[in-house]
Design a protein around this motif. Structure first.
Motif, mmCIF file in Angstrom:
data_model
loop_
_atom_site.group_PDB
_atom_site.id
_atom_site.type_symbol
_atom_site.label_atom_id
_atom_site.label_comp_id
_atom_site.label_asym_id
_atom_site.label_seq_id
_atom_site.Cartn_x
_atom_site.Cartn_y
_atom_site.Cartn_z
ATOM 1 N N GLY A 167 16.518 11.336 84.355
ATOM 2 C CA GLY A 167 15.983 12.341 85.268
ATOM 3 C C GLY A 167 15.549 11.740 86.585
ATOM 4 N N TRP A 168 15.598 10.413 86.699
ATOM 5 C CA TRP A 168 15.316 9.686 87.932
ATOM 6 C C TRP A 168 13.937 10.011 88.524
ATOM 7 C CZ3 TRP A 168 18.316 5.695 89.092
ATOM 8 C CH2 TRP A 168 19.639 5.691 88.632
ATOM 9 N N GLY A 169 12.990 10.393 87.689
ATOM 10 C CA GLY A 169 11.655 10.687 88.169
ATOM 11 C C GLY A 169 11.485 12.091 88.716
ATOM 12 N N THR A 170 12.602 12.778 88.957
ATOM 13 C CA THR A 170 12.527 14.171 89.407
ATOM 14 C C THR A 170 12.121 15.064 88.248
ATOM 15 O OG1 THR A 170 14.245 13.767 91.053
ATOM 16 C CG2 THR A 170 13.814 16.068 90.481
ATOM 17 N N VAL A 171 12.737 14.815 87.087
ATOM 18 C CA VAL A 171 12.354 15.450 85.831
ATOM 19 C C VAL A 171 12.263 14.343 84.798
ATOM 20 C CG1 VAL A 171 13.466 17.651 86.398
ATOM 21 C CG2 VAL A 171 14.764 15.898 85.166
ATOM 22 N N SER A 172 11.733 14.640 83.641
ATOM 23 C CA SER A 172 11.726 13.646 82.578
ATOM 24 C C SER A 172 13.149 13.381 82.114
ATOM 25 C CB SER A 172 10.864 14.130 81.407
ATOM 26 O OG SER A 172 11.377 15.337 80.886
#
Length: 277
Positions: A167-172
């Motif tokens: 999720g690259w830190g945008t989402v889990s």
């Protein structure tokens, strides 16, 4: 000899087992099959024993007990506890992560048992693959482009498959639980090593895309943006794998459209099984 050493003022302590005896005991233990609850073992010459390290909480495991019994038969053994089992510093094949073939960077699509799937234009059969850290992952086992745009890479050298999409830190990070096909109009998201996590909707199915290298058939069109290096990366809807990124137009600054090769077609073509949580 002992008296001469003591005469110098040094303290002398005789040991019950010689270094050769301890090394021999360790060699015998090396020939045993160790369960995962046993972390490691080494000779401790000062203590006159072979130290066997067991993972905390695994001491009573039947396989561990059997191993320790056989180890003690090989020679003097002392059991110590360690916090966790060892692992290599390689990594799992996570959807959206980068990989490298020659000078080309692409993205992992989805883990399958034995490897991962990705885009066919990223590499030819037999091409070696390196991971994000530069270490060797495996080899392209099958690849098709144009007409199709899919491939699969076998995994080894300490790497393992993981049913996860970044999720690259945008989402889990997203667990992959299946490959149920999302309908036209459904929300879909893409993970790739260049532009990371972006979402949109499924616009059309069974579309033929005419690249300069030739036509690719049975593609799914989406309103999700992508850029070079995202190729091969994961398209996912909820927890269901949808496909691997092929190509498109535009970029993630001004927008665009992207096509993916459906995952179930790839699995069927190569007889692969999706790694699911």
């Amino acid at each position: 000899t002992v008296h001469r050493v003591e005469a110098t003022g040094a303290a002398v302590r005789t040991v019950e087992h010689t270094a050769r005896e301890l090394d021999t005991a360790k060699s015998r233990i090396d020939r045993l099959d160790a369960p995962s609850g046993v972390s490691s073992w080494h000779v401790d010459p000062a203590a006159g024993t072979v130290v066997v390290n067991v993972v905390r909480g695994e001491r009573a495991d039947n396989d561990v007990c059997r191993f320790l019994s056989r180890a003690r038969a090989a020679g003097p053994v002392t059991v110590r506890t360690v916090a966790s089992a060892p692992s290599t510093f390689a990594a799992g094949t996570v959807g959206g992560d980068p990989y490298y073939t020659g000078n080309v960077r692409c993205s992992i699509g989805f883990s399958v048992h034995g490897g991962f799937i990705t885009a066919g234009h990223c590499g030819q059969p037999g091409a070696g693959v390196r991971g994000w850290d530069g270490s060797y992952i495996g080899t392209f086992q099958g690849s098709s482009f144009p007409d199709n745009d899919y491939a699969w890479v076998s995994v080894g050298s300490g790497w393992w498959t993981v049913p996860v999409v970044l999720g690259w830190g945008t989402v889990s990070d997203q667990l992959v639980r299946g490959s149920g096909e999302a309908p036209v109009g459904a929300s879909v998201c893409r993970s790739g090593s260049t532009t990371h996590w972006h979402c949109g909707r499924v616009l059309a199915k069974n579309e033929t895309v005419n690249y300069s290298q030739g036509a690719v058939h049975q593609m799914t069109k989406t309103s999700v943006c992508a850029e070079p290096g995202d190729s091969g990366g994961s398209f996912i809807s909820g927890d269901q794998a949808q496909g691997v990124t092929s190509g498109g137009w535009g970029n993630c600054s001004s927008g665009g459209e992207t096509w993916f090769q459906p995952v179930n077609e790839i699995l069927g073509r190569y007889g692969l099984t999706l790694h699911t949580a």
